[in-house]
Write a protein that holds these residues in place. Sequence first.
Motif, PDB file in Angstrom:
ATOM      1  N   PHE A  91      -6.063   5.547   7.006  1.00 28.73           N
ATOM      2  CA  PHE A  91      -5.398   4.623   6.082  1.00 28.73           C
ATOM      3  C   PHE A  91      -6.228   4.553   4.807  1.00 28.73           C
ATOM      4  O   PHE A  91      -7.435   4.265   4.854  1.00 28.73           O
ATOM      5  N   GLY A  92      -5.593   4.816   3.666  1.00 28.42           N
ATOM      6  CA  GLY A  92      -6.328   4.851   2.406  1.00 28.42           C
ATOM      7  C   GLY A  92      -5.891   3.819   1.399  1.00 28.42           C
ATOM      8  O   GLY A  92      -4.707   3.503   1.289  1.00 28.42           O
ATOM      9  N   PHE A  93      -6.871   3.299   0.655  1.00 29.19           N
ATOM     10  CA  PHE A  93      -6.626   2.448  -0.505  1.00 29.19           C
ATOM     11  C   PHE A  93      -6.933   3.292  -1.738  1.00 29.19           C
ATOM     12  O   PHE A  93      -8.078   3.695  -1.957  1.00 29.19           O
ATOM     13  N   LEU A  94      -5.908   3.564  -2.537  1.00 27.72           N
ATOM     14  CA  LEU A  94      -6.037   4.441  -3.694  1.00 27.72           C
ATOM     15  C   LEU A  94      -5.897   3.620  -4.968  1.00 27.72           C
ATOM     16  O   LEU A  94      -5.006   2.769  -5.074  1.00 27.72           O
ATOM     17  N   GLY A  95      -6.762   3.901  -5.936  1.00 24.71           N
ATOM     18  CA  GLY A  95      -6.669   3.183  -7.205  1.00 24.71           C
ATOM     19  C   GLY A  95      -7.919   3.372  -8.027  1.00 24.71           C
ATOM     20  O   GLY A  95      -8.932   3.863  -7.531  1.00 24.71           O
TER      21      GLY A  95
ATOM     22  N   THR B 208      -9.915   5.789  14.066  1.00 25.85           N
ATOM     23  CA  THR B 208      -9.185   5.080  13.012  1.00 25.85           C
ATOM     24  C   THR B 208     -10.058   5.015  11.771  1.00 25.85           C
ATOM     25  O   THR B 208     -11.168   4.475  11.812  1.00 25.85           O
ATOM     26  N   LEU B 209      -9.564   5.554  10.668  1.00 25.54           N
ATOM     27  CA  LEU B 209     -10.316   5.603   9.414  1.00 25.54           C
ATOM     28  C   LEU B 209      -9.667   4.699   8.380  1.00 25.54           C
ATOM     29  O   LEU B 209      -8.452   4.722   8.205  1.00 25.54           O
ATOM     30  N   LEU B 210     -10.482   3.908   7.706  1.00 28.46           N
ATOM     31  CA  LEU B 210     -10.049   3.164   6.521  1.00 28.46           C
ATOM     32  C   LEU B 210     -10.936   3.614   5.381  1.00 28.46           C
ATOM     33  O   LEU B 210     -12.167   3.502   5.467  1.00 28.46           O
ATOM     34  N   LEU B 211     -10.338   4.133   4.308  1.00 28.84           N
ATOM     35  CA  LEU B 211     -11.164   4.609   3.213  1.00 28.84           C
ATOM     36  C   LEU B 211     -10.597   4.188   1.870  1.00 28.84           C
ATOM     37  O   LEU B 211      -9.383   4.023   1.718  1.00 28.84           O
TER      38      LEU B 211
ATOM     39  N   GLN C  33      -5.670  14.822   1.271  1.00 25.48           N
ATOM     40  CA  GLN C  33      -6.281  15.606   2.347  1.00 25.48           C
ATOM     41  C   GLN C  33      -6.448  14.798   3.625  1.00 25.48           C
ATOM     42  O   GLN C  33      -6.242  15.304   4.725  1.00 25.48           O
ATOM     43  N   LEU C  34      -6.839  13.528   3.495  1.00 24.55           N
ATOM     44  CA  LEU C  34      -7.308  12.770   4.653  1.00 24.55           C
ATOM     45  C   LEU C  34      -6.329  11.737   5.197  1.00 24.55           C
ATOM     46  O   LEU C  34      -6.375  11.423   6.390  1.00 24.55           O
ATOM     47  N   CYS C  35      -5.461  11.187   4.353  1.00 24.30           N
ATOM     48  CA  CYS C  35      -4.743   9.965   4.741  1.00 24.30           C
ATOM     49  C   CYS C  35      -3.333  10.221   5.267  1.00 24.30           C
ATOM     50  O   CYS C  35      -2.578  11.014   4.718  1.00 24.30           O
ATOM     51  N   ASP C  36      -3.000   9.498   6.333  1.00 27.58           N
ATOM     52  CA  ASP C  36      -1.626   9.456   6.836  1.00 27.58           C
ATOM     53  C   ASP C  36      -0.794   8.463   6.042  1.00 27.58           C
ATOM     54  O   ASP C  36       0.386   8.667   5.814  1.00 27.58           O
ATOM     55  N   HIS C  37      -1.427   7.353   5.674  1.00 24.09           N
ATOM     56  CA  HIS C  37      -0.725   6.255   5.001  1.00 24.09           C
ATOM     57  C   HIS C  37      -1.617   5.744   3.879  1.00 24.09           C
ATOM     58  O   HIS C  37      -2.834   5.617   4.050  1.00 24.09           O
ATOM     59  N   ILE C  38      -1.005   5.462   2.736  1.00 22.38           N
ATOM     60  CA  ILE C  38      -1.751   5.051   1.539  1.00 22.38           C
ATOM     61  C   ILE C  38      -1.118   3.816   0.941  1.00 22.38           C
ATOM     62  O   ILE C  38       0.112   3.697   0.890  1.00 22.38           O
ATOM     63  N   VAL C  39      -1.966   2.895   0.483  1.00 23.02           N
ATOM     64  CA  VAL C  39      -1.494   1.835  -0.403  1.00 23.02           C
ATOM     65  C   VAL C  39      -2.128   2.086  -1.775  1.00 23.02           C
ATOM     66  O   VAL C  39      -3.331   2.359  -1.878  1.00 23.02           O
ATOM     67  N   VAL C  40      -1.302   2.061  -2.797  1.00 19.52           N
ATOM     68  CA  VAL C  40      -1.766   2.258  -4.167  1.00 19.52           C
ATOM     69  C   VAL C  40      -1.987   0.878  -4.772  1.00 19.52           C
ATOM     70  O   VAL C  40      -1.065   0.056  -4.808  1.00 19.52           O
ATOM     71  N   MET C  41      -3.224   0.617  -5.239  1.00 13.90           N
ATOM     72  CA  MET C  41      -3.566  -0.698  -5.787  1.00 13.90           C
ATOM     73  C   MET C  41      -3.815  -0.627  -7.280  1.00 13.90           C
ATOM     74  O   MET C  41      -4.309   0.372  -7.803  1.00 13.90           O
TER      75      MET C  41
ATOM     76  N   VAL D 217       1.005  -1.710  -5.457  1.00 12.88           N
ATOM     77  CA  VAL D 217       2.170  -1.344  -6.265  1.00 12.88           C
ATOM     78  C   VAL D 217       3.062  -0.331  -5.546  1.00 12.88           C
ATOM     79  O   VAL D 217       4.210  -0.116  -5.961  1.00 12.88           O
ATOM     80  N   ALA D 218       2.557   0.297  -4.480  1.00 10.49           N
ATOM     81  CA  ALA D 218       3.373   1.224  -3.688  1.00 10.49           C
ATOM     82  C   ALA D 218       2.620   1.551  -2.413  1.00 10.49           C
ATOM     83  O   ALA D 218       1.392   1.427  -2.354  1.00 10.49           O
ATOM     84  N   GLU D 219       3.356   1.972  -1.377  1.00 13.90           N
ATOM     85  CA  GLU D 219       2.706   2.442  -0.160  1.00 13.90           C
ATOM     86  C   GLU D 219       3.610   3.413   0.579  1.00 13.90           C
ATOM     87  O   GLU D 219       4.831   3.425   0.406  1.00 13.90           O
ATOM     88  N   GLY D 220       2.984   4.247   1.399  1.00 14.74           N
ATOM     89  CA  GLY D 220       3.694   5.253   2.171  1.00 14.74           C
ATOM     90  C   GLY D 220       2.778   6.432   2.429  1.00 14.74           C
ATOM     91  O   GLY D 220       1.595   6.401   2.083  1.00 14.74           O
ATOM     92  N   SER D 221       3.306   7.490   3.015  1.00 15.59           N
ATOM     93  CA  SER D 221       2.523   8.710   3.184  1.00 15.59           C
ATOM     94  C   SER D 221       2.404   9.397   1.825  1.00 15.59           C
ATOM     95  O   SER D 221       3.204   9.131   0.913  1.00 15.59           O
ATOM     96  N   PRO D 222       1.403  10.277   1.625  1.00 16.17           N
ATOM     97  CA  PRO D 222       1.297  10.973   0.336  1.00 16.17           C
ATOM     98  C   PRO D 222       2.588  11.674  -0.065  1.00 16.17           C
ATOM     99  O   PRO D 222       3.029  11.557  -1.218  1.00 16.17           O
ATOM    100  N   ALA D 223       3.224  12.374   0.871  1.00 14.89           N
ATOM    101  CA  ALA D 223       4.461  13.098   0.541  1.00 14.89           C
ATOM    102  C   ALA D 223       5.577  12.138   0.156  1.00 14.89           C
ATOM    103  O   ALA D 223       6.341  12.395  -0.787  1.00 14.89           O
ATOM    104  N   GLU D 224       5.685  11.032   0.871  1.00 14.25           N
ATOM    105  CA  GLU D 224       6.740  10.059   0.564  1.00 14.25           C
ATOM    106  C   GLU D 224       6.549   9.453  -0.815  1.00 14.25           C
ATOM    107  O   GLU D 224       7.518   9.273  -1.567  1.00 14.25           O
ATOM    108  N   LEU D 225       5.321   9.122  -1.165  1.00 11.96           N
ATOM    109  CA  LEU D 225       5.061   8.519  -2.474  1.00 11.96           C
ATOM    110  C   LEU D 225       5.424   9.473  -3.607  1.00 11.96           C
ATOM    111  O   LEU D 225       6.005   9.069  -4.615  1.00 11.96           O
TER     112      LEU D 225
END
Length: 340
Positions: free
Chosen positions: A66-70, A220-223, A233-241, A247-255
Motif C-alpha cells: 500500500f503506497g502513499f504517493l505525493g 504487508t508493506l506500507l510505503l 513497481q511495488l504497490c498494489d494500491h495507492i492513495v495520491v495525497m 485526491v485519488a486512490e486505486g491500483s496504478p493501472a486504474e489511476l
Amino acid sequence: MPDIEDVGGGAAAGAAAETPPTEGESAAEVLVEAVGLRKAHPARGGGAPAEAVAGIDFTVRRGQAFGFLGPNGAGKSTTMRMISCVSPPSGGSLRVLGLDPRHQGALIRARLGSVPQDDTLDTELTVRENLLVYGRYFGLSRAVIRERTWQLLEFARLTDKADEAVEALSGGMRRRLTIARSLVNRPEILLLDEPTTGLDPQARHLLWERLFRLKQEGVTLLLTTHYMDEAEQLCDHIVVMDHGRIVAEGSPAELITRHVTREVLELRLAADDWQQAATVLAGAAERVEMLPDRVLLYADDGEAALAAVHRSEVRPLTALVRRASLEDVFLTLTGRTLVD
C-alpha cells in the motif's frame, strides 16, 4: 533466508482489495483502518493550527503493498508517523492491528517494522552487531537473534559484510541493512518512509528487488514515496495525497486509465515558439499542459499527436512519445508535478 513468511508474521499473500470489508471477510484481514484521520500542528505565533493531514479515509489489508504517493509536504510522512504510534492523531479514528494507537502504542510497535527516511544505524558497530543489539530491544534471546541475523544478512545480501563497520558501507547497503534490521522481530506490517531517496539507480533497483520479494511472500508493506516509478513497481494500491488530503486512490493501472490518456507526447520548444505553442497545439491532443521546462500533450495515440504537431507552425527541439504515468495522474489532479 528461509521463507519470508516467517519474517512477515506468517501472512499469506493476497491480492489487493479496494472495496470495504464484506460481511464474510475476517476483521483480522484489515490491518490498518483510518476514518476522518487528522493531524494538526500548532502554528507559530499563536495562529490557527496547520493541518498536515486533513481528514482522510483508507484501509490496508493483509498482504497488500500500500503506497502513499505525493510531493514533499503532502502529508505522507505524517500519516506514517501516526500509524507507527510516534505521533498521536488530532482527530478522526485510526486502528492498527485492531488496536488504538492513542492507548496501545507499545503493543502496536512490538508488531511493526519501521524503515525511516534517515538511517538510524549505529555506525560504530559492525553490520552483525547492529542486528544483535536491535533484536534485544524486542526481548529476543541471543540464540534466536543469532539465527535471525544470518537469515536477514542473507536476505539483504550482506553476509560478506557481517563484520564490517557500518560507516564503511555504501548508501544502498545501509538501506538494505536498515530494512533487514526492521524485520528482526518478524513484524506483521513493514513501514517504509521514502525508502530509496538519495540512492543511485542501481541501488534503488536492488532495493526494489528485495522489497518485491517480501511482497511476494505476503509481507504487508506500507510505503511513502514521491517516485512514481517506485510506486508503480511495488504497490498494489495507492492513495495520491496533496495538501493533506487524498485526491485519488486505486491500483496504478486504474489511476492511469481513470485520469489520463494512454500516451503522452513531451515537447521541448525554443523560447521564440513558447508563446504561440498553447494556442497552436490545442487541437493536437485531448489536453495540453504547459510546464516551465516542457509541453505535455495527452492523447491515446501519441504518434498521431506528433504528426499533428509537425503539421502546425510549432517546430519542437525534441519530441518524445511515452506511456502515461502516475506523475501525469498527479499533474492532472493537482496542476503540479510530484517534485514541485
